[in-house]
Scaffold this motif. Structure first.
Motif, PDB file in Angstrom:
ATOM      1  N   THR A   1       2.535   8.891  -6.399  1.00  0.00           N
ATOM      2  CA  THR A   1       2.343   7.679  -5.598  1.00  0.00           C
ATOM      3  C   THR A   1       1.786   6.524  -6.426  1.00  0.00           C
ATOM      4  OG1 THR A   1       0.090   8.292  -4.928  1.00  0.00           O
ATOM      5  CG2 THR A   1       1.914   9.048  -3.522  1.00  0.00           C
ATOM      6  N   TYR A   2       1.311   6.809  -7.646  1.00  0.00           N
ATOM      7  CA  TYR A   2       0.673   5.783  -8.487  1.00  0.00           C
ATOM      8  C   TYR A   2       1.156   5.950  -9.923  1.00  0.00           C
ATOM      9  CZ  TYR A   2      -3.160   3.104 -10.712  1.00  0.00           C
ATOM     10  OH  TYR A   2      -3.895   2.207 -11.434  1.00  0.00           O
TER      11      TYR A   2
ATOM     12  N   ILE B   1       0.001  13.128  -8.633  1.00  0.00           N
ATOM     13  CA  ILE B   1      -0.001  12.079  -7.614  1.00  0.00           C
ATOM     14  C   ILE B   1      -0.268  10.728  -8.266  1.00  0.00           C
ATOM     15  CG2 ILE B   1      -1.224  11.200  -5.578  1.00  0.00           C
ATOM     16  CD1 ILE B   1      -1.771  14.085  -4.794  1.00  0.00           C
ATOM     17  N   LYS B   2      -1.107  10.740  -9.308  1.00  0.00           N
ATOM     18  CA  LYS B   2      -1.484   9.512 -10.012  1.00  0.00           C
ATOM     19  C   LYS B   2      -1.365   9.733 -11.515  1.00  0.00           C
ATOM     20  CE  LYS B   2      -5.275   6.152 -10.381  1.00  0.00           C
ATOM     21  NZ  LYS B   2      -6.637   5.785  -9.902  1.00  0.00           N
TER      22      LYS B   2
ATOM     23  N   LYS C   1       8.582   2.667  -0.324  1.00  0.00           N
ATOM     24  CA  LYS C   1       7.223   2.676   0.209  1.00  0.00           C
ATOM     25  C   LYS C   1       6.246   1.858  -0.629  1.00  0.00           C
ATOM     26  CE  LYS C   1       7.875   7.277   2.220  1.00  0.00           C
ATOM     27  NZ  LYS C   1       7.345   8.667   2.294  1.00  0.00           N
ATOM     28  N   LEU C   2       6.735   1.157  -1.644  1.00  0.00           N
ATOM     29  CA  LEU C   2       5.859   0.464  -2.584  1.00  0.00           C
ATOM     30  C   LEU C   2       4.987  -0.576  -1.882  1.00  0.00           C
ATOM     31  CD1 LEU C   2       5.551   0.768  -5.667  1.00  0.00           C
ATOM     32  CD2 LEU C   2       6.925  -1.302  -5.913  1.00  0.00           C
TER      33      LEU C   2
ATOM     34  N   CYS D   1      12.087   1.939  -4.517  1.00  0.00           N
ATOM     35  CA  CYS D   1      10.839   2.597  -4.095  1.00  0.00           C
ATOM     36  C   CYS D   1      10.481   2.030  -2.723  1.00  0.00           C
ATOM     37  CB  CYS D   1       9.725   2.347  -5.106  1.00  0.00           C
ATOM     38  SG  CYS D   1      10.126   2.887  -6.782  1.00  0.00           S
TER      39      CYS D   1
ATOM     40  N   SER E   1       5.976  13.761  -5.510  1.00  0.00           N
ATOM     41  CA  SER E   1       4.516  13.785  -5.386  1.00  0.00           C
ATOM     42  C   SER E   1       3.859  12.494  -5.884  1.00  0.00           C
ATOM     43  CB  SER E   1       3.937  14.977  -6.154  1.00  0.00           C
ATOM     44  OG  SER E   1       4.181  14.850  -7.550  1.00  0.00           O
TER      45      SER E   1
ATOM     46  N   ASN F   1       8.360   8.104  -3.450  1.00  0.00           N
ATOM     47  CA  ASN F   1       7.149   7.924  -2.645  1.00  0.00           C
ATOM     48  C   ASN F   1       6.106   7.057  -3.353  1.00  0.00           C
ATOM     49  OD1 ASN F   1       7.889   9.465  -0.325  1.00  0.00           O
ATOM     50  ND2 ASN F   1       7.583  11.329  -1.509  1.00  0.00           N
ATOM     51  N   LEU F   2       6.534   6.329  -4.370  1.00  0.00           N
ATOM     52  CA  LEU F   2       5.616   5.499  -5.139  1.00  0.00           C
ATOM     53  C   LEU F   2       5.020   4.392  -4.272  1.00  0.00           C
ATOM     54  CD1 LEU F   2       4.826   5.678  -8.141  1.00  0.00           C
ATOM     55  CD2 LEU F   2       6.450   3.829  -8.589  1.00  0.00           C
ATOM     56  N   LEU F   3       3.679   4.259  -4.356  1.00  0.00           N
ATOM     57  CA  LEU F   3       2.970   3.210  -3.622  1.00  0.00           C
ATOM     58  C   LEU F   3       2.488   2.102  -4.546  1.00  0.00           C
ATOM     59  CD1 LEU F   3       0.763   5.413  -1.240  1.00  0.00           C
ATOM     60  CD2 LEU F   3       3.022   4.418  -0.785  1.00  0.00           C
ATOM     61  N   THR F   4       2.132   2.458  -5.791  1.00  0.00           N
ATOM     62  CA  THR F   4       1.599   1.495  -6.759  1.00  0.00           C
ATOM     63  C   THR F   4       2.373   1.610  -8.069  1.00  0.00           C
ATOM     64  OG1 THR F   4      -0.634   1.564  -5.819  1.00  0.00           O
ATOM     65  CG2 THR F   4      -0.422   0.791  -8.081  1.00  0.00           C
TER      66      THR F   4
END
Length: 308
Positions: A132-133, A110-111, A184-185, A182, A130, A156-159
């Motif tokens: 996100t970071y 996830i990270k 959802k960034l 991305c 999976s 699904n990358l957020l950061t």
């Protein structure tokens, strides 16, 4: 227990003995450990590191920052941790580029943080939902293909931290924009004192992130008042904007007011220390302004939202 100021061989052996006891004995007694932080530990026994996957069968988070002795054998043990979702390999320069690629073929992280490492030519070759970071601070061998693969497979990358990535270029941004990107960034760091990005590419990349809340453009001399004006029209969700050591002047204040959600500004090293009060008066949404390393202005609680 912390041992500091150790310089001779006897003290080094003491540190090593302490760490063997801490990792080996502790892990054997605490098999339910889910998080281990071993950052800057330079005397870790290889046998213990290789056995982490059996000593800590439910491990979810592992920080090996600057554990420079992490070898291929130890890396193979990491790949056998079935529940691992948070991995930090910053400064583990013994890890080969092709081994990094195995991470995305074996684990479901996830990270992932891997600052200062050399990236493989093809970081990932299949959808990796999976993650996100992703922190690639100052990584080497960052190519146009790398940013294209990030935009294609990390859906699904957020950061995303690309600070000080030397080879991030306009041509790479073009490839990124043609990929799925991305969507959802929320957090993007494009800062660098040697970036090859044009201001236009910065705007295009930011505008592709419709949900972006934090954007760091620190140390980018090509970012100026006109950049902020354009950014205010394409990033309505932005809440934090870092502009330290850019070419932004007091002329950008009128554009800061156009961001409907902007709450925090970093304007350090811009010689705008005298403009803090004016910014708070002109920009009702802004709550915090960092004006220098020693000066941060906060909107008084009783006046928040009341500036005219």
């Amino acid at each position: 227990m912390e041992v500091v100021g150790l310089h001779n061989d006897a003290h080094a052996r003491l540190v090593k003995t302490f760490q063997i006891l801490r990792i080996g004995t502790l892990c054997e007694r605490q098999t339910n450990l889910t998080s281990i932080n071993l950052n800057f530990q330079s005397y870790l026994p290889e046998a213990d590191l290789m056995a982490l996957n059996t000593m800590c069968p439910v491990l979810r988070s592992l920080n090996l920052t600057y554990c420079t002795q992490v070898s291929s054998k130890i890396f193979g043990s990491i790949l056998k941790m079935p529940f691992l979702t948070d991995l930090n390999l910053t400064g583990c320069t013994s890890i080969e580029p092709h081994e990094l690629r195995l991470i995305f073929q074996t684990l479901q992280l996830i990270k992932f943080t891997c600052q200062y490492l050399v990236l493989p030519d093809n970081l990932v070759d299949a959808p990796y939902p999976s993650l996100t970071y992703l922190d690639l601070y100052s990584c080497k061998n960052f190519t146009d293909e790398t940013i294209k693969l990030i935009g294609t497979f990390f859906v699904n990358l957020l950061t995303l931290n690309l600070f000080s990535v030397k080879d991030l270029r306009d041509s790479g941004v073009d490839m990124y924009l043609k990929a799925n990107q991305c969507p959802k960034l929320l957090d993007l760091d494009l800062g660098s004192s040697w970036s090859n990005l044009s201001a236009d590419s910065i705007i295009l990349m930011a505008s592709s992130c419709k949900m972006l809340q934090r954007l760091s453009l620190r140390c980018l001399s090509q970012v100026n008042d006109s950049t902020i004006q354009l950014l205010s029209t394409v990033s309505p969700s932005l809440e934090t904007l870092e502009l330290r050591s850019t070419s932004v002047t007091a002329g950008a204040i009128v554009h800061f007011a156009k961001f409907p959600r902007l709450a925090k500004l970093d304007l350090s090293q811009l010689l705008l220390e005298s403009s803090g009060e004016l910014i708070l008066n002109k920009c009702p949404t802004i709550q915090t302004i960092i004006l220098s390393s020693t000066l941060t202005m906060q909107r008084p609680p009783q006046t928040r939202g009341n500036y005219q």
